[in-house]
Design a protein around this motif. Structure first.
Motif, PDB file in Angstrom:
ATOM      1  N   LEU A   1       0.840  -1.201   0.000  1.00 20.93           N
ATOM      2  CA  LEU A   1       0.000   0.000   0.000  1.00 20.93           C
ATOM      3  C   LEU A   1       0.873   1.249   0.000  1.00 20.93           C
TER       4      LEU A   1
ATOM      5  N   ILE B   1       2.511  -2.463 -13.673  1.00 22.84           N
ATOM      6  CA  ILE B   1       1.913  -2.172 -12.369  1.00 22.84           C
ATOM      7  C   ILE B   1       1.891  -3.418 -11.492  1.00 22.84           C
TER       8      ILE B   1
ATOM      9  N   ILE C   1       1.075   4.162  -2.866  1.00 25.51           N
ATOM     10  CA  ILE C   1       0.875   5.583  -2.550  1.00 25.51           C
ATOM     11  C   ILE C   1       2.083   6.396  -3.015  1.00 25.51           C
TER      12      ILE C   1
ATOM     13  N   PHE D   1      -5.791   4.606   5.802  1.00 26.15           N
ATOM     14  CA  PHE D   1      -4.546   4.149   5.164  1.00 26.15           C
ATOM     15  C   PHE D   1      -4.838   3.138   4.062  1.00 26.15           C
ATOM     16  N   VAL D   2      -5.670   2.124   4.390  1.00 25.07           N
ATOM     17  CA  VAL D   2      -5.973   1.082   3.400  1.00 25.07           C
ATOM     18  C   VAL D   2      -6.731   1.688   2.220  1.00 25.07           C
TER      19      VAL D   2
ATOM     20  N   PHE E   1      -5.603   4.491  -9.030  1.00 27.22           N
ATOM     21  CA  PHE E   1      -5.073   5.629  -9.798  1.00 27.22           C
ATOM     22  C   PHE E   1      -4.021   5.145 -10.783  1.00 27.22           C
ATOM     23  N   LEU E   2      -3.098   4.286 -10.285  1.00 28.76           N
ATOM     24  CA  LEU E   2      -2.050   3.774 -11.158  1.00 28.76           C
ATOM     25  C   LEU E   2      -2.661   2.958 -12.293  1.00 28.76           C
ATOM     26  N   ALA E   3      -3.644   2.130 -11.953  1.00 29.06           N
ATOM     27  CA  ALA E   3      -4.205   1.230 -12.964  1.00 29.06           C
ATOM     28  C   ALA E   3      -5.035   1.988 -13.987  1.00 29.06           C
ATOM     29  N   LEU E   4      -5.815   2.960 -13.526  1.00 29.71           N
ATOM     30  CA  LEU E   4      -6.776   3.601 -14.426  1.00 29.71           C
ATOM     31  C   LEU E   4      -6.233   4.866 -15.069  1.00 29.71           C
TER      32      LEU E   4
ATOM     33  N   ALA F   1      -4.651   4.639  -4.473  1.00 26.00           N
ATOM     34  CA  ALA F   1      -3.402   4.839  -5.226  1.00 26.00           C
ATOM     35  C   ALA F   1      -3.245   3.766  -6.291  1.00 26.00           C
ATOM     36  N   LEU F   2      -3.556   2.502  -5.920  1.00 21.26           N
ATOM     37  CA  LEU F   2      -3.462   1.415  -6.901  1.00 21.26           C
ATOM     38  C   LEU F   2      -4.435   1.643  -8.053  1.00 21.26           C
TER      39      LEU F   2
ATOM     40  N   ASP G   1      -8.476   2.294  14.470  1.00 17.80           N
ATOM     41  CA  ASP G   1      -9.259   1.656  13.404  1.00 17.80           C
ATOM     42  C   ASP G   1      -9.506   2.630  12.265  1.00 17.80           C
TER      43      ASP G   1
ATOM     44  N   LEU H   1      -6.575   4.747   1.154  1.00 16.82           N
ATOM     45  CA  LEU H   1      -5.596   5.522   0.371  1.00 16.82           C
ATOM     46  C   LEU H   1      -4.768   4.614  -0.515  1.00 16.82           C
ATOM     47  N   GLY H   2      -4.319   3.494   0.052  1.00 12.90           N
ATOM     48  CA  GLY H   2      -3.503   2.553  -0.708  1.00 12.90           C
ATOM     49  C   GLY H   2      -4.256   2.010  -1.901  1.00 12.90           C
ATOM     50  N   ILE H   3      -5.519   1.617  -1.673  1.00 12.71           N
ATOM     51  CA  ILE H   3      -6.312   1.070  -2.776  1.00 12.71           C
ATOM     52  C   ILE H   3      -6.590   2.161  -3.808  1.00 12.71           C
TER      53      ILE H   3
ATOM     54  N   TRP I   1      -7.834   5.341  11.432  1.00 14.43           N
ATOM     55  CA  TRP I   1      -6.617   5.690  10.688  1.00 14.43           C
ATOM     56  C   TRP I   1      -6.179   4.558   9.766  1.00 14.43           C
ATOM     57  N   VAL I   2      -6.266   3.322  10.268  1.00 12.77           N
ATOM     58  CA  VAL I   2      -5.889   2.194   9.408  1.00 12.77           C
ATOM     59  C   VAL I   2      -6.861   2.100   8.232  1.00 12.77           C
TER      60      VAL I   2
END
Lengths: 264, 155
Positions: A159, A201, A163, B13-14, B23-26, B20-21, B7, B16-18, B9-10
């Protein structure tokens, strides 16, 4: 002759010692993985460790990602300008981030931010005999402390790398399109034409999972194997950062050699 | 810190991570490359393919209609065999011709398809009969120089 003999036996000793350490570390990691069911039985332990390893690393990851992207965009633009193909700067930024810089730099940051903290925490728990106290109370420290830390790191790392890459691309976009004035359409379309989902990716994500596993394993092992003194813990923390950095860079070479060579 | 705060914040975080992924993919990646569209294979033989490689684009009228699947050499005809993976949604007449072109002077090579006029369309496993090889710059320059020299000798 005797000098030669002592040198040879020293070499032998060193080899046996390092193999021994490798064996101890492997059995340690297998023991941790064997106790992983606690992560599913008590997810709040995992959530706490993901907060520790992931959420608290967010700021450094976001800021560094942004700056790496800014620098890549600036340097890429300056170089591509000579060939009159500044539109390709998006491709350059995205490919270098997604394939290499995202996973590698975030793994290095992760090792120095979260890995060192994990080592220090376990090391101090060992020094103050908290781990032994847990065993006395029939609480398994592998399951209660080490396994959640390990899995928290393994799950946080991909993750964080994603980011990092996303922030880097945004940074590259900001400097080249917004500040310098490269055409926005060319930036995105050339990027999309050359970044492949499976080839680029997905391979980047695989890299970050491997790095996360390596860094987390090194961090928990160094903490657990540290000499239970103040000096021992400080040495263990140093070893975590150094070994993690070397492991990440070496693994990166091996993975790149497998992923990005051949037909393409 | 309180459990609910951790809980939250995590969760952030998760998410945001998804994000970001995604964003990268699309946004950064090619959306079409995620869903491999159905294609059909067509082969074409060339005398010389120049620097054509697998995964090079196949274009018709400038639009990407497929990718080069693989490049091999035929022992029977002693020519290069190029397998083209064309997108199902694009159909070409049976007598279409394929040529190897270069994007720009020094750019990558790709396969261009010029549609013919036949009523039947190319099917999976068909062969493109009319082909034009890659232009090898060295050969062109060599021929040009040779021509110039023979011109001078003729004077």
């Amino acid at each position: 002759m005797t000098l030669f003999k002592t040198m040879l036996s020293k070499l032998g000793r060193k080899t046996i010692d390092s193999l021994w350490t490798l064996g101890v570390a492997s059995t340690f990691i297998f023991r941790v993985i064997a106790r992983s069911s606690i992560v599913i039985r008590r997810p709040n332990l995992l959530v706490a460790e993901m907060h520790f390893a992931g959420v608290l690393s967010l700021v450094i990851i976001i800021v560094s990602g942004l700056f790496v992207g800014l620098v890549l965009g600036l340097q890429g633009y300056e170089t591509l300008k000579r060939y009159g193909s500044t539109g390709a700067v998006g491709t350059l930024v995205a490919l270098s981030l997604v394939r290499e810089l995202g996973p590698v730099v975030s793994a290095l940051l992760f090792a120095s931010r979260a890995g060192s903290a994990i080592t220090a925490e376990i090391g101090i728990m060992k020094t103050t005999e908290q781990l032994s106290a847990m065993e006395m109370m029939a609480v398994d420290p592998y399951a209660r402390v080490i396994a959640p830390m390990f899995w928290g790191g393994v799950l946080s790392m991909p993750l964080l790398a994603a980011i990092f890459s996303a922030m880097g691309i945004i940074g590259g976009y900001l400097i080249t399109v917004v500040v310098i004035g490269v055409d926005s359409g060319a930036f995105w379309s050339q990027m999309q034409a050359s970044v492949d989902f499976h080839h680029d990716i997905l391979n980047g994500v695989i890299k970050s999972v491997v790095f996360g596993t390596a860094v987390s394993a090194i961090s928990v092992y160094e903490g657990y194997a540290s000499v239970p003194t103040a000096e021992g813990v400080s040495k263990a923390v140093t070893r975590t950062v150094v070994t993690s950095a070397l492991a990440v860079l070496a693994l990166d070479f091996v993975l790149t050699a497998f992923m990005f060579t051949g037909a393409h | 810190m309180e459990r609910s705060v951790i809980d939250l914040w995590v969760g952030i975080f998760v998410a945001l991570g998804i994000a970001a992924l995604l964003f990268l993919a699309l946004k950064a990646g090619n959306v079409d490359s995620i869903i491999k569209s159905e294609g059909y294979l067509v082969s074409a033989e060339f005398d010389n393919i120049g620097g054509l490689k697998a995964k090079a684009p196949v274009k018709s009228a400038g639009v990407i209609v497929g990718r080069v699947d693989n490049v091999s050499f035929s022992n029977q005809s002693l020519r290069a065999v190029v397998k083209l993976n064309l997108d199902k949604q694009f159909q070409f007449p049976k007598d279409s011709s394929a040529s190897i072109l270069t994007s720009g002077l020094l750019g990558d090579q790709f396969v261009g398809i010029d549609p013919g006029g036949a009523l039947e369309n190319l099917q999976d496993g068909d062969r493109v009969r009319i082909t034009q090889s890659a232009i090898v710059l060295e050969k062109v320059i060599g021929q040009f120089l040779y021509g110039k020299m023979s011109e001078k000798n003729g004077d």
